[in-house]
Design a protein around this motif. Structure first.
Motif, PDB file in Angstrom:
ATOM      1  N   ASN A 125      -9.874  11.332  15.010  1.00  0.00           N
ATOM      2  CA  ASN A 125      -9.978  12.440  14.069  1.00  0.00           C
ATOM      3  C   ASN A 125      -8.726  12.596  13.213  1.00  0.00           C
ATOM      4  OD1 ASN A 125      -8.229  13.491  15.946  1.00  0.00           O
ATOM      5  ND2 ASN A 125      -9.493  15.246  16.496  1.00  0.00           N
ATOM      6  N   GLY A 126      -7.788  11.662  13.306  1.00  0.00           N
ATOM      7  CA  GLY A 126      -6.609  11.666  12.445  1.00  0.00           C
ATOM      8  C   GLY A 126      -5.364  12.275  13.057  1.00  0.00           C
ATOM      9  N   LYS A 127      -5.472  12.895  14.224  1.00  0.00           N
ATOM     10  CA  LYS A 127      -4.308  13.502  14.863  1.00  0.00           C
ATOM     11  C   LYS A 127      -3.435  12.426  15.492  1.00  0.00           C
ATOM     12  CE  LYS A 127      -6.419  17.970  15.833  1.00  0.00           C
ATOM     13  NZ  LYS A 127      -6.755  18.944  16.873  1.00  0.00           N
ATOM     14  N   THR A 128      -2.132  12.675  15.506  1.00  0.00           N
ATOM     15  CA  THR A 128      -1.171  11.732  16.067  1.00  0.00           C
ATOM     16  C   THR A 128      -0.638  12.289  17.375  1.00  0.00           C
ATOM     17  OG1 THR A 128      -0.537  11.062  13.845  1.00  0.00           O
ATOM     18  CG2 THR A 128       0.971  10.501  15.615  1.00  0.00           C
ATOM     19  N   LEU A 129      -0.497  11.436  18.368  1.00  0.00           N
ATOM     20  CA  LEU A 129       0.064  11.854  19.656  1.00  0.00           C
ATOM     21  C   LEU A 129       1.572  11.943  19.534  1.00  0.00           C
ATOM     22  CD1 LEU A 129      -1.995   9.698  22.173  1.00  0.00           C
ATOM     23  CD2 LEU A 129      -2.507  11.959  21.280  1.00  0.00           C
ATOM     24  N   THR A 130       2.119  13.034  20.061  1.00  0.00           N
ATOM     25  CA  THR A 130       3.557  13.283  20.005  1.00  0.00           C
ATOM     26  C   THR A 130       4.048  13.630  21.403  1.00  0.00           C
ATOM     27  OG1 THR A 130       3.234  14.203  17.795  1.00  0.00           O
ATOM     28  CG2 THR A 130       5.335  14.624  18.853  1.00  0.00           C
ATOM     29  N   LEU A 131       5.230  13.130  21.736  1.00  0.00           N
ATOM     30  CA  LEU A 131       5.848  13.411  23.036  1.00  0.00           C
ATOM     31  C   LEU A 131       6.806  14.564  22.877  1.00  0.00           C
ATOM     32  CD1 LEU A 131       5.998  12.312  25.955  1.00  0.00           C
ATOM     33  CD2 LEU A 131       7.946  10.943  25.210  1.00  0.00           C
ATOM     34  N   THR A 132       6.617  15.613  23.683  1.00  0.00           N
ATOM     35  CA  THR A 132       7.526  16.765  23.629  1.00  0.00           C
ATOM     36  C   THR A 132       8.773  16.484  24.474  1.00  0.00           C
ATOM     37  OG1 THR A 132       6.448  17.839  25.513  1.00  0.00           O
ATOM     38  CG2 THR A 132       5.587  18.361  23.312  1.00  0.00           C
ATOM     39  N   ILE A 178       1.109  15.801  23.223  1.00  0.00           N
ATOM     40  CA  ILE A 178       0.229  16.710  22.478  1.00  0.00           C
ATOM     41  C   ILE A 178      -0.292  15.963  21.250  1.00  0.00           C
ATOM     42  CG2 ILE A 178       1.327  18.852  23.261  1.00  0.00           C
ATOM     43  CD1 ILE A 178       2.822  18.920  20.571  1.00  0.00           C
ATOM     44  N   ALA A 179      -1.422  16.442  20.736  1.00  0.00           N
ATOM     45  CA  ALA A 179      -2.007  15.855  19.509  1.00  0.00           C
ATOM     46  C   ALA A 179      -1.766  16.810  18.354  1.00  0.00           C
ATOM     47  CB  ALA A 179      -3.504  15.624  19.704  1.00  0.00           C
ATOM     48  N   GLN A 180      -1.172  16.280  17.308  1.00  0.00           N
ATOM     49  CA  GLN A 180      -0.897  17.112  16.123  1.00  0.00           C
ATOM     50  C   GLN A 180      -1.565  16.519  14.908  1.00  0.00           C
ATOM     51  OE1 GLN A 180       3.370  17.194  15.939  1.00  0.00           O
ATOM     52  NE2 GLN A 180       3.480  18.972  17.263  1.00  0.00           N
ATOM     53  N   VAL A 238     -17.468  15.110  19.037  1.00  0.00           N
ATOM     54  CA  VAL A 238     -17.214  13.913  19.846  1.00  0.00           C
ATOM     55  C   VAL A 238     -15.801  13.392  19.603  1.00  0.00           C
ATOM     56  CG1 VAL A 238     -17.872  11.485  20.102  1.00  0.00           C
ATOM     57  CG2 VAL A 238     -19.617  13.251  20.101  1.00  0.00           C
ATOM     58  N   GLN A 239     -15.353  13.399  18.348  1.00  0.00           N
ATOM     59  CA  GLN A 239     -14.002  12.927  18.041  1.00  0.00           C
ATOM     60  C   GLN A 239     -12.946  13.827  18.655  1.00  0.00           C
ATOM     61  OE1 GLN A 239     -13.674  12.357  13.818  1.00  0.00           O
ATOM     62  NE2 GLN A 239     -14.748  10.408  13.879  1.00  0.00           N
ATOM     63  N   ASN A 240     -13.165  15.143  18.646  1.00  0.00           N
ATOM     64  CA  ASN A 240     -12.201  16.060  19.262  1.00  0.00           C
ATOM     65  C   ASN A 240     -12.151  15.869  20.776  1.00  0.00           C
ATOM     66  OD1 ASN A 240     -11.458  17.175  16.814  1.00  0.00           O
ATOM     67  ND2 ASN A 240     -12.940  18.829  16.952  1.00  0.00           N
ATOM     68  N   THR A 241     -13.292  15.662  21.399  1.00  0.00           N
ATOM     69  CA  THR A 241     -13.333  15.421  22.837  1.00  0.00           C
ATOM     70  C   THR A 241     -12.641  14.107  23.187  1.00  0.00           C
ATOM     71  OG1 THR A 241     -15.410  16.641  22.980  1.00  0.00           O
ATOM     72  CG2 THR A 241     -14.855  15.220  24.839  1.00  0.00           C
ATOM     73  N   LEU A 246      -7.779  11.139  25.199  1.00  0.00           N
ATOM     74  CA  LEU A 246      -6.645  10.258  24.927  1.00  0.00           C
ATOM     75  C   LEU A 246      -5.327  10.947  25.275  1.00  0.00           C
ATOM     76  CD1 LEU A 246      -5.679   7.529  23.826  1.00  0.00           C
ATOM     77  CD2 LEU A 246      -5.625   8.566  21.545  1.00  0.00           C
ATOM     78  N   VAL A 247      -5.228  12.244  25.015  1.00  0.00           N
ATOM     79  CA  VAL A 247      -4.026  12.999  25.376  1.00  0.00           C
ATOM     80  C   VAL A 247      -3.840  13.022  26.888  1.00  0.00           C
ATOM     81  CG1 VAL A 247      -3.011  15.322  25.408  1.00  0.00           C
ATOM     82  CG2 VAL A 247      -3.969  14.411  23.290  1.00  0.00           C
ATOM     83  N   GLN A 248      -4.916  13.243  27.631  1.00  0.00           N
ATOM     84  CA  GLN A 248      -4.820  13.253  29.093  1.00  0.00           C
ATOM     85  C   GLN A 248      -4.406  11.884  29.628  1.00  0.00           C
ATOM     86  OE1 GLN A 248      -8.588  14.622  30.563  1.00  0.00           O
ATOM     87  NE2 GLN A 248      -8.173  16.765  30.068  1.00  0.00           N
ATOM     88  N   MET A 249      -4.966  10.822  29.052  1.00  0.00           N
ATOM     89  CA  MET A 249      -4.599   9.484  29.494  1.00  0.00           C
ATOM     90  C   MET A 249      -3.134   9.205  29.160  1.00  0.00           C
ATOM     91  SD  MET A 249      -6.065   5.750  28.429  1.00  0.00           S
ATOM     92  CE  MET A 249      -5.269   5.805  26.846  1.00  0.00           C
ATOM     93  N   ALA A 250      -2.681   9.634  27.986  1.00  0.00           N
ATOM     94  CA  ALA A 250      -1.293   9.408  27.589  1.00  0.00           C
ATOM     95  C   ALA A 250      -0.342  10.166  28.508  1.00  0.00           C
ATOM     96  CB  ALA A 250      -1.087   9.824  26.137  1.00  0.00           C
ATOM     97  N   ASN A 251      -0.715  11.370  28.934  1.00  0.00           N
ATOM     98  CA  ASN A 251       0.117  12.113  29.889  1.00  0.00           C
ATOM     99  C   ASN A 251       0.231  11.360  31.207  1.00  0.00           C
ATOM    100  OD1 ASN A 251       1.100  14.505  28.593  1.00  0.00           O
ATOM    101  ND2 ASN A 251      -0.989  15.301  28.596  1.00  0.00           N
ATOM    102  N   GLY A 252      -0.858  10.756  31.632  1.00  0.00           N
ATOM    103  CA  GLY A 252      -0.808   9.942  32.847  1.00  0.00           C
ATOM    104  C   GLY A 252       0.081   8.718  32.680  1.00  0.00           C
TER     105      GLY A 252
END
Length: 99
Positions: free
Chosen positions: A84-91, A97-99, A38-41, A46-52
């Motif tokens: 899940n502890g991953k941080t969003l990063t802008l390329t 992306i989540a790293q 659930v946390q990975n999903t 969140l990554v898709q929303m951030a891209n938007g």
């Protein structure tokens, strides 16, 4: 004499407690495994929303944001970390992306 046969015997109560214990032993590990899924999903969402929101920022300002903090300060995003502890990063090409 009156016989009072209402209620449960000790053995009946122990059998019920044993059945409940077995069910808990079977269910709890499955819930722990599902928590990670659930946390990975949620992080993927969140990554898709951030891209938007990066696209919305680009349309509003005419350029890509410098980093994720620019999206937070301009109120496009409220957080840049997943549960899940991953941080969003802008390329450099404007993808999140989540790293």
């Amino acid at each position: 004499m009156l016989k009072n046969e209402k209620g449960f015997t000790l053995i009946e109560m122990l059998i019920v407690l044993m059945i409940i214990s077995i069910l808990l032993i079977l269910i709890i590990p499955n819930l722990a495994e599902k928590n990670t899924s659930v946390q990975n999903t949620g992080c993927d969402a969140l990554v898709q929303m951030a891209n938007g929101q990066v696209q919305a920022y680009q349309m509003d300002n005419g350029s890509l944001p410098i980093d994720m903090n620019a999206l937070v300060t301009e109120n496009y995003l409220s957080k840049t970390t997943c549960e899940n502890g991953k941080t969003l990063t802008l390329t450099t090409d404007g993808k999140v992306i989540a790293q």
